[in-house]
Design a protein around this motif. Structure first.
Motif, PDB file in Angstrom:
ATOM      1  N   THR A  83      15.444  51.570 -26.203  1.00  0.00           N
ATOM      2  CA  THR A  83      14.339  50.613 -26.156  1.00  0.00           C
ATOM      3  C   THR A  83      14.465  49.671 -27.350  1.00  0.00           C
ATOM      4  OG1 THR A  83      12.905  52.007 -27.520  1.00  0.00           O
ATOM      5  CG2 THR A  83      12.842  52.375 -25.120  1.00  0.00           C
ATOM      6  N   ARG A  85      12.385  49.075 -29.650  1.00  0.00           N
ATOM      7  CA  ARG A  85      11.883  49.762 -30.848  1.00  0.00           C
ATOM      8  C   ARG A  85      12.946  50.703 -31.427  1.00  0.00           C
ATOM      9  NH1 ARG A  85       7.436  50.680 -33.620  1.00  0.00           N
ATOM     10  NH2 ARG A  85       6.970  52.757 -34.420  1.00  0.00           N
ATOM     11  N   ARG A  86      13.611  51.459 -30.556  1.00  0.00           N
ATOM     12  CA  ARG A  86      14.648  52.392 -31.009  1.00  0.00           C
ATOM     13  C   ARG A  86      15.848  51.618 -31.588  1.00  0.00           C
ATOM     14  NH1 ARG A  86      14.638  57.481 -29.905  1.00  0.00           N
ATOM     15  NH2 ARG A  86      16.423  58.738 -30.455  1.00  0.00           N
TER      16      ARG A  86
END
Length: 177
Positions: A83, A85-86
């Protein structure tokens, strides 16, 4: 923070676009060397060494530009499907624990090598070669600085993404001129 990011990204973008012209110049110079050598029987140590200089300048000075445009090789097994965010967390971790320490180590270890070269204004071993080896060696430290700066920008982008102040940029190959 956005001003710093823009400054670093702009610097590496301008440097990368400028030194990218060395690729074309290298091809032309190499062509001229071959024609001179095999058609006219003329050799030029200076021109042959200029290829090495341009090659070094191109790859060392454009490394920050390549990082800016996501052009460096990654282990995509985990990163590709992650993702945004990751990915931001991975980039931040990578910059803090790998990229910046490596840049510091390169600069630290290259400093005596470069300063010794400057102390004697090291030149080519060939009489008719380029007498600027100290300039070529200086690019090692500039490389470490430009990549470290781009790492700071990447970390700042990652922090802004994690805080929700910035949308992740699409991962596209670098634009052609």
């Amino acid at each position: 923070m956005t001003r710093l990011i823009a400054l670093i990204d702009g610097l590496n973008n301008r440097i990368g676009r400028t030194v990218s012209w060395l690729a074309l110049i290298m091809v032309v110079v190499q062509f001229v060397i071959v024609v001179q050598r095999y058609v006219f029987g003329i050799g030029s140590i200076w021109m042959q060494e200029s290829i090495v200089y341009m090659h070094g300048f191109l790859f060392m000075l454009a490394a920050g530009y390549t990082l800016l445009h996501n052009g460096h090789v990654r282990v995509d097994v985990f990163y590709r499907e992650a993702t945004p965010r990751r990915k931001a967390m991975t980039d931040l971790f990578g910059v803090i624990f790998f990229l910046l320490p490596l840049c510091i180590a390169v600069a630290w270890l290259a400093w005596p090598y470069v300063s010794n070269s400057w102390a004697i204004f090291e030149g080519s071993k060939e009489t008719s070669g380029i007498h600027g080896v100290y300039l070529l060696k200086t690019v090692i430290i500039i490389f470490a600085g430009l990549v470290a700066l781009q790492g700071v920008s990447l970390a700042a982008h990652s922090v802004r993404i994690l805080m929700g102040h910035e949308e992740p940029s699409p991962e596209a190959p670098p634009e052609l001129m």
